[in-house]
Scaffold this active site. Structure first.
Site, PDB file in Angstrom:
ATOM      1  CE  LYS A  10      -3.837  -2.281   2.148  1.00 22.12           C
ATOM      2  NZ  LYS A  10      -4.916  -2.395   3.262  1.00 22.12           N
ATOM      3  CE1 TYR A  50      -9.479  -2.845   0.412  1.00 22.95           C
ATOM      4  CE2 TYR A  50      -8.559  -1.003  -1.047  1.00 22.95           C
ATOM      5  CZ  TYR A  50      -8.429  -2.000  -0.192  1.00 22.95           C
ATOM      6  OH  TYR A  50      -7.083  -2.573   0.084  1.00 22.95           O
ATOM      7  CG  ASN A 113      -3.736  -2.357   6.654  1.00 27.15           C
ATOM      8  OD1 ASN A 113      -3.792  -2.054   5.647  1.00 27.15           O
ATOM      9  ND2 ASN A 113      -4.785  -3.281   7.067  1.00 27.15           N
ATOM     10  CG  HIS A 116      -5.471  -6.427  -0.010  1.00 26.68           C
ATOM     11  ND1 HIS A 116      -6.608  -6.275   0.753  1.00 26.68           N
ATOM     12  CD2 HIS A 116      -5.939  -7.152  -1.073  1.00 26.68           C
ATOM     13  CE1 HIS A 116      -7.502  -7.137  -0.114  1.00 26.68           C
ATOM     14  NE2 HIS A 116      -7.005  -7.454  -1.135  1.00 26.68           N
ATOM     15  CD  GLU A 127      -9.199  -8.921  -3.732  1.00 25.61           C
ATOM     16  OE1 GLU A 127      -9.842  -8.655  -2.665  1.00 25.61           O
ATOM     17  OE2 GLU A 127      -7.857  -9.518  -3.304  1.00 25.61           O
TER      18      GLU A 127
HETATM   19  P1  CMP Z   1      -7.277  -4.787   3.659  1.00 24.67           P
HETATM   20  O1  CMP Z   1      -7.046  -6.004   3.914  1.00 24.67           O
HETATM   21  O2  CMP Z   1      -6.659  -4.059   2.466  1.00 24.67           O
HETATM   22  O3  CMP Z   1      -8.901  -4.609   3.334  1.00 24.67           O
HETATM   23  C1  CMP Z   1      -9.951  -3.446   3.842  1.00 24.67           C
HETATM   24  C2  CMP Z   1      -9.257  -2.439   4.293  1.00 24.67           C
HETATM   25  O4  CMP Z   1      -9.932  -1.538   4.966  1.00 24.67           O
HETATM   26  C3  CMP Z   1      -8.180  -2.840   5.425  1.00 24.67           C
HETATM   27  O5  CMP Z   1      -7.025  -3.552   4.871  1.00 24.67           O
HETATM   28  C4  CMP Z   1      -7.857  -1.779   6.102  1.00 24.67           C
HETATM   29  O6  CMP Z   1      -6.942  -1.140   5.472  1.00 24.67           O
HETATM   30  C5  CMP Z   1      -9.096  -0.933   5.942  1.00 24.67           C
HETATM   31  N1  CMP Z   1      -9.982  -0.963   7.172  1.00 24.67           N
HETATM   32  C6  CMP Z   1     -10.631  -1.889   8.016  1.00 24.67           C
HETATM   33  N2  CMP Z   1     -11.118  -1.507   8.876  1.00 24.67           N
HETATM   34  C7  CMP Z   1     -10.830  -0.257   9.122  1.00 24.67           C
HETATM   35  C8  CMP Z   1     -11.070   0.595  10.112  1.00 24.67           C
HETATM   36  N3  CMP Z   1     -11.764   0.480  11.069  1.00 24.67           N
HETATM   37  N4  CMP Z   1     -10.696   2.189   9.935  1.00 24.67           N
HETATM   38  C9  CMP Z   1      -9.990   2.470   8.586  1.00 24.67           C
HETATM   39  N5  CMP Z   1      -9.650   1.442   7.679  1.00 24.67           N
HETATM   40  C10 CMP Z   1     -10.167   0.271   7.998  1.00 24.67           C
END
Ligand code: CMP
Length: 138
Positions: A10, A50, A113, A116, A127
């Site tokens: 990311k 998303y 984070n 993904h 995806e």
């Molecule tokens: P990812 O695994 O890419 O899939 C969905 C994404 O939404 C997740 O990682 C996070 O980056 C984001 N996400 C999930 N929960 C939250 C949250 N509570 N606040 C902000 N972003 C979130």
């Protein structure tokens, strides 16, 4: 398709220069890269990727973050790829991620984070096809 998963490094991890270290951890864990590209998502494309989270309160923030800068998208191959890759990256919230996982090492928050990983074989296919034509999948 059960031997394949999809990943994106990311924008936060790209900005901090962690792309190479993360790819090295992925290789060391036994995943073979069968497609890869560095690209930047438009807000529209990030929203499409998303779309499943459209009704969530964090959707706007997620789209803004994911279109902020370059990402590296890849399709990975290994036995039990989806499950093993989710173990390698760790919990969505890095505060809950286990030691030795990619998110424990490189992620700052649940929103930013670092990486993904697909959550099912079906989504891995969807995806991967979002980013790569069949001619780009080796
Ligand atoms: P990812 O695994 O890419 O899939 C969905 C994404 O939404 C997740 O990682 C996070 O980056 C984001 N996400 C999930 N929960 C939250 C949250 N509570 N606040 C902000 N972003 C979130």
């Amino acid at each position: 398709m059960s031997r394949r998963t999809f990943t994106m490094i990311k924008p936060d991890a790209t900005e901090k220069g962690h792309t190479g270290a993360i790819l090295n951890m992925i290789n060391q864990a036994g995943f073979r890269i069968i497609a890869m590209k560095m690209t930047k998502l438009s807000a529209e494309k990030a929203g499409e990727f998303y779309a499943v989270h459209k009704e969530r309160p964090f959707y706007g923030e997620l789209v803004e973050f994911m279109s902020r800068g370059p990402i590296t998208a890849a399709i990975l191959e290994k036995d039990n790829a989806v499950e093993d890759f989710r173990k390698l990256i760790g919990a969505t919230n890095p505060a809950q991620a286990e030691e030795g996982t990619i998110r424990k090492k490189f992620a700052a928050s649940v929103g930013e984070n670092a990486i993904h990983g697909s959550d099912s074989n079906e989504n891995a296919g969807i995806e991967g096809d979002f980013f790569f034509s069949k001619l780009e999948q080796f």
